[in-house]
Design a protein around this motif. Structure first.
Motif, PDB file in Angstrom:
ATOM      1  N   LEU A  56       9.693   5.317  -3.115  1.00  0.00           N
ATOM      2  CA  LEU A  56       8.984   5.495  -4.377  1.00  0.00           C
ATOM      3  C   LEU A  56       8.878   4.180  -5.135  1.00  0.00           C
ATOM      4  O   LEU A  56       7.834   3.845  -5.696  1.00  0.00           O
ATOM      5  CB  LEU A  56       9.696   6.558  -5.220  1.00  0.00           C
ATOM      6  N   GLU A  57       9.947   3.419  -5.130  1.00  0.00           N
ATOM      7  CA  GLU A  57       9.934   2.119  -5.807  1.00  0.00           C
ATOM      8  C   GLU A  57       8.948   1.163  -5.153  1.00  0.00           C
ATOM      9  O   GLU A  57       8.188   0.467  -5.834  1.00  0.00           O
ATOM     10  CB  GLU A  57      11.345   1.513  -5.793  1.00  0.00           C
ATOM     11  N   SER A  58       8.898   1.143  -3.815  1.00  0.00           N
ATOM     12  CA  SER A  58       7.956   0.243  -3.130  1.00  0.00           C
ATOM     13  C   SER A  58       6.511   0.681  -3.372  1.00  0.00           C
ATOM     14  O   SER A  58       5.621  -0.160  -3.550  1.00  0.00           O
ATOM     15  CB  SER A  58       8.254   0.184  -1.631  1.00  0.00           C
ATOM     16  N   MET A  59       6.256   1.980  -3.405  1.00  0.00           N
ATOM     17  CA  MET A  59       4.898   2.456  -3.688  1.00  0.00           C
ATOM     18  C   MET A  59       4.485   2.117  -5.120  1.00  0.00           C
ATOM     19  O   MET A  59       3.340   1.747  -5.365  1.00  0.00           O
ATOM     20  CB  MET A  59       4.806   3.971  -3.461  1.00  0.00           C
ATOM     21  N   THR A  60       5.425   2.238  -6.047  1.00  0.00           N
ATOM     22  CA  THR A  60       5.127   1.889  -7.433  1.00  0.00           C
ATOM     23  C   THR A  60       4.799   0.407  -7.559  1.00  0.00           C
ATOM     24  O   THR A  60       3.866   0.022  -8.258  1.00  0.00           O
ATOM     25  CB  THR A  60       6.328   2.244  -8.332  1.00  0.00           C
ATOM     26  N   GLN A  61       5.540  -0.427  -6.840  1.00  0.00           N
ATOM     27  CA  GLN A  61       5.290  -1.865  -6.865  1.00  0.00           C
ATOM     28  C   GLN A  61       3.925  -2.180  -6.272  1.00  0.00           C
ATOM     29  O   GLN A  61       3.152  -2.975  -6.821  1.00  0.00           O
ATOM     30  CB  GLN A  61       6.391  -2.595  -6.108  1.00  0.00           C
ATOM     31  N   ARG A  62       3.588  -1.550  -5.129  1.00  0.00           N
ATOM     32  CA  ARG A  62       2.274  -1.777  -4.515  1.00  0.00           C
ATOM     33  C   ARG A  62       1.145  -1.320  -5.429  1.00  0.00           C
ATOM     34  O   ARG A  62       0.109  -1.980  -5.521  1.00  0.00           O
ATOM     35  CB  ARG A  62       2.185  -1.044  -3.181  1.00  0.00           C
ATOM     36  N   LEU A  63       1.344  -0.215  -6.103  1.00  0.00           N
ATOM     37  CA  LEU A  63       0.324   0.285  -7.018  1.00  0.00           C
ATOM     38  C   LEU A  63       0.085  -0.692  -8.163  1.00  0.00           C
ATOM     39  O   LEU A  63      -1.057  -0.972  -8.521  1.00  0.00           O
ATOM     40  CB  LEU A  63       0.731   1.657  -7.557  1.00  0.00           C
ATOM     41  N   SER A  64       1.150  -1.213  -8.720  1.00  0.00           N
ATOM     42  CA  SER A  64       0.969  -2.169  -9.822  1.00  0.00           C
ATOM     43  C   SER A  64       0.297  -3.439  -9.338  1.00  0.00           C
ATOM     44  O   SER A  64      -0.531  -4.023 -10.051  1.00  0.00           O
ATOM     45  CB  SER A  64       2.309  -2.482 -10.481  1.00  0.00           C
ATOM     46  N   GLU A  65       0.604  -3.887  -8.097  1.00  0.00           N
ATOM     47  CA  GLU A  65      -0.071  -5.059  -7.543  1.00  0.00           C
ATOM     48  C   GLU A  65      -1.562  -4.794  -7.345  1.00  0.00           C
ATOM     49  O   GLU A  65      -2.407  -5.634  -7.664  1.00  0.00           O
ATOM     50  CB  GLU A  65       0.569  -5.471  -6.217  1.00  0.00           C
TER      51      GLU A  65
END
Length: 112
Positions: free
Chosen positions: A79-88
């Protein structure tokens, strides 16, 4: 000419259709005589639905409270990695839209 397979197949299909048509007419005429009550009386004789039909099942349904749900470490990392990718991705899209608006001529406004 009457022994041609195309003529025989067409004649058989027509004969089958005529027999089926008369068979269906006979079935519907017998069905009409068997019905004694009109449909309106049938609908009026039905009992009204009980409240149990419209009740939401409570067993097995998760409670929608504001309490945090315990998740495994693997799920939290994903979930944290997906959130980071989304913000990028949002940052890249914002930069692209700002660049396209700055470089676009005034007549091309609204062209995607």
């Amino acid at each position: 000419m009457l022994l041609d397979p195309v003529v025989l197949i067409a004649a058989g299909a027509i004969l089958f259709g005529i027999v089926g048509f008369f068979w269906g007419i006979s079935k519907f005429s017998k069905l009409g005589a068997a019905v004694e009550a009109p449909v309106d009386d049938l609908l009026a004789s039905l009992s009204p639905p009980t409240d149990s039909v419209f009740r939401v099942p409570t067993a097995g349904a998760p409670a929608a409270t504001g309490e945090p749900v315990a998740v495994s470490r693997d799920v939290a990392d994903r979930l944290e990695s997906m959130t980071q990718r989304l913000s990028e991705m949002q940052a890249v899209l914002t930069k692209q839209s700002a660049a396209s608006v700055a470089g676009a001529p005034a007549s091309a406004v609204g062209q995607g």
